[in-house]
Design an enzyme around this catalytic site. Structure first.
Site, PDB file in Angstrom:
ATOM      1  N   ASN A   9       0.867  -1.182   0.000  1.00 52.23           N
ATOM      2  CA  ASN A   9       0.000   0.000   0.000  1.00 52.23           C
ATOM      3  C   ASN A   9       0.907   1.236   0.000  1.00 52.23           C
ATOM      4  OD1 ASN A   9      -1.840   2.018   0.478  1.00 52.23           O
ATOM      5  ND2 ASN A   9      -2.439   1.304   2.524  1.00 52.23           N
ATOM      6  N   TRP A  10       1.052   1.841  -1.172  1.00 51.90           N
ATOM      7  CA  TRP A  10       1.979   2.984  -1.288  1.00 51.90           C
ATOM      8  C   TRP A  10       1.409   4.246  -0.635  1.00 51.90           C
ATOM      9  CZ3 TRP A  10       4.456   3.059  -6.925  1.00 51.90           C
ATOM     10  CH2 TRP A  10       5.090   1.830  -7.153  1.00 51.90           C
ATOM     11  N   LYS A  11       0.121   4.225  -0.310  1.00 51.65           N
ATOM     12  CA  LYS A  11      -0.557   5.405   0.257  1.00 51.65           C
ATOM     13  C   LYS A  11      -0.306   6.623  -0.646  1.00 51.65           C
ATOM     14  CE  LYS A  11      -0.400   3.282   4.778  1.00 51.65           C
ATOM     15  NZ  LYS A  11      -0.334   3.421   6.216  1.00 51.65           N
ATOM     16  N   HIS A  99      -9.660   0.978   4.791  1.00 51.57           N
ATOM     17  CA  HIS A  99      -8.411   1.218   5.522  1.00 51.57           C
ATOM     18  C   HIS A  99      -8.710   2.213   6.646  1.00 51.57           C
ATOM     19  CE1 HIS A  99      -4.343   2.444   6.511  1.00 51.57           C
ATOM     20  NE2 HIS A  99      -3.921   1.351   5.894  1.00 51.57           N
ATOM     21  N   GLU A 101      -7.194   4.686   7.715  1.00 51.49           N
ATOM     22  CA  GLU A 101      -6.978   6.104   7.363  1.00 51.49           C
ATOM     23  C   GLU A 101      -8.188   6.666   6.622  1.00 51.49           C
ATOM     24  OE1 GLU A 101      -3.209   5.474   5.443  1.00 51.49           O
ATOM     25  OE2 GLU A 101      -2.299   5.048   7.391  1.00 51.49           O
ATOM     26  N   GLU A 171      -5.742  -4.868  10.453  1.00 51.47           N
ATOM     27  CA  GLU A 171      -4.764  -3.798  10.656  1.00 51.47           C
ATOM     28  C   GLU A 171      -5.072  -3.080  11.965  1.00 51.47           C
ATOM     29  OE1 GLU A 171      -2.844  -2.690   6.583  1.00 51.47           O
ATOM     30  OE2 GLU A 171      -4.102  -1.116   7.374  1.00 51.47           O
ATOM     31  N   GLY A 177       1.773   2.901  11.038  1.00 55.42           N
ATOM     32  CA  GLY A 177       2.633   4.078  10.966  1.00 55.42           C
ATOM     33  C   GLY A 177       3.255   4.446  12.307  1.00 55.42           C
ATOM     34  N   SER A 217       2.784  -1.825  10.307  1.00 56.97           N
ATOM     35  CA  SER A 217       4.225  -1.851  10.556  1.00 56.97           C
ATOM     36  C   SER A 217       4.848  -3.237  10.353  1.00 56.97           C
ATOM     37  CB  SER A 217       4.559  -1.298  11.950  1.00 56.97           C
ATOM     38  OG  SER A 217       4.120   0.051  12.047  1.00 56.97           O
ATOM     39  N   GLY A 239       4.815   1.368   4.828  1.00 54.14           N
ATOM     40  CA  GLY A 239       6.133   1.979   4.568  1.00 54.14           C
ATOM     41  C   GLY A 239       7.144   1.059   3.904  1.00 54.14           C
TER      42      GLY A 239
HETATM   43  C1  3PY Z   1       0.803   0.140   7.389  1.00 52.25           C
HETATM   44  O1  3PY Z   1       1.475  -0.881   7.530  1.00 52.25           O
HETATM   45  O2  3PY Z   1       1.162   1.227   7.823  1.00 52.25           O
HETATM   46  C2  3PY Z   1      -0.481   0.085   6.660  1.00 52.25           C
HETATM   47  O3  3PY Z   1      -1.348   0.880   6.920  1.00 52.25           O
HETATM   48  C3  3PY Z   1      -0.661  -0.887   5.574  1.00 52.25           C
HETATM   49  O4  3PY Z   1      -1.857  -0.681   4.891  1.00 52.25           O
END
Ligand code: 3PY
Length: 254
Positions: A9-11, A99, A101, A171, A177, A217, A239
């Protein structure tokens, strides 16, 4: 039998140029080091780069294209939005939905996510549906109730056939993060719980066949331990998916 998946997930990161350099490195490393493995690799770049990144992917299905969100409607006057059908038309196969976020910053609730799931499935995309508790919820010992509600309200309205296409991602919000990862035992406990809820809502076969990813993470150092758990079928990687060496090492962690 269910698939193992590692999805990046490159966000909201990279420029087109950075993204192209990153995907070229990932493709080279994955082709050299990962052929023959039983992992499906997915990369989820930002919307504007999907077509270009898709062109870098090798034919033969070693790496698949995913998006990070979609709108619930097919088309229309929704300025700035992107539909599932549009994503499908540029070669996207997976879409991350729910997600934390998006739930937190864009107020996406289970009602909206239900509609997005339907739209994604109707367009032939495979949703990666995220659930996970906050630190407050965990500390109040309400993790299982919270996740059970997210699954019931957001996901379990799907028919058996629709649900077959879904990947679930656990998650924990406190691990996203923050550099804090759930221990493999904490991840396994929640993954097993999710599988049990699926068996109750559908049947044992659906539970056995559903891929459940861990996210939060996850990195090259902890992936092997996490993926060794019986109910952890891979990762949704934040990340570390922006570093070709780390992402490839995670893919090699099965
Ligand atoms: C993370 O690992 O920070 C994520 O949110 C993956 O989606």
């Amino acid at each position: 039998m269910r698939k193992n998946i590692v999805a990046g997930n490159w966000k909201m990161n990279t420029t087109l140029q950075d993204g192209q350099a990153l995907i070229s490195e990932i493709v080279n490393m994955v082709q050299d080091e990962v052929t023959g493995s039983n992992v499906e690799v997915v990369v989820c770049p930002p919307f504007p780069f999907l077509t270009t990144i898709g062109k870098h992917l090798p034919s033969g299905g070693l790496i698949h294209l995913g998006a990070q969100n979609c709108h619930q409607k097919d088309s229309g006057a929704y300025t700035g939005e992107v539909s599932a059908r549009m994503l499908q038309s540029v070669g996207v196969e997976y879409v991350i939905l729910g997600h934390s976020e998006r739930r937190q910053y864009f107020r996406e609730d289970d009602e909206l996510l239900s509609q997005k799931l339907k739209a994604a499935l109707a367009a032939g995309l495979q949703p990666i549906f995220c659930v996970g508790e906050s630190l407050e919820t965990r500390e109040a010992d309400e993790t299982f109730d919270y996740i059970s509600k997210q699954l019931k309200d957001g996901l379990f309205h799907l028919s058996n056939e629709e649900f077959d296409q879904v990947v679930v991602a656990y998650e924990p919000i406190w691990a996203i993060g923050t550099g804090k990862t759930a221990t493999s035992a904490q991840a396994q406990e929640v993954h097993a719980f999710i599988r049990e809820q699926i068996a109750r809502a559908y049947d044992a076969e659906a539970a056995l066949n559903t891929t459940i990813l861990y996210g939060g993470s996850a990195n090259a150092q902890n992936a092997r331990e996490l993926f060794s758990q019986p109910d952890v079928d891979g990762g949704l990687i934040g990340g570390a998916s922006l570093k070709s060496r780390d992402f490839t090492d995670i893919i090699k962690s099965f």
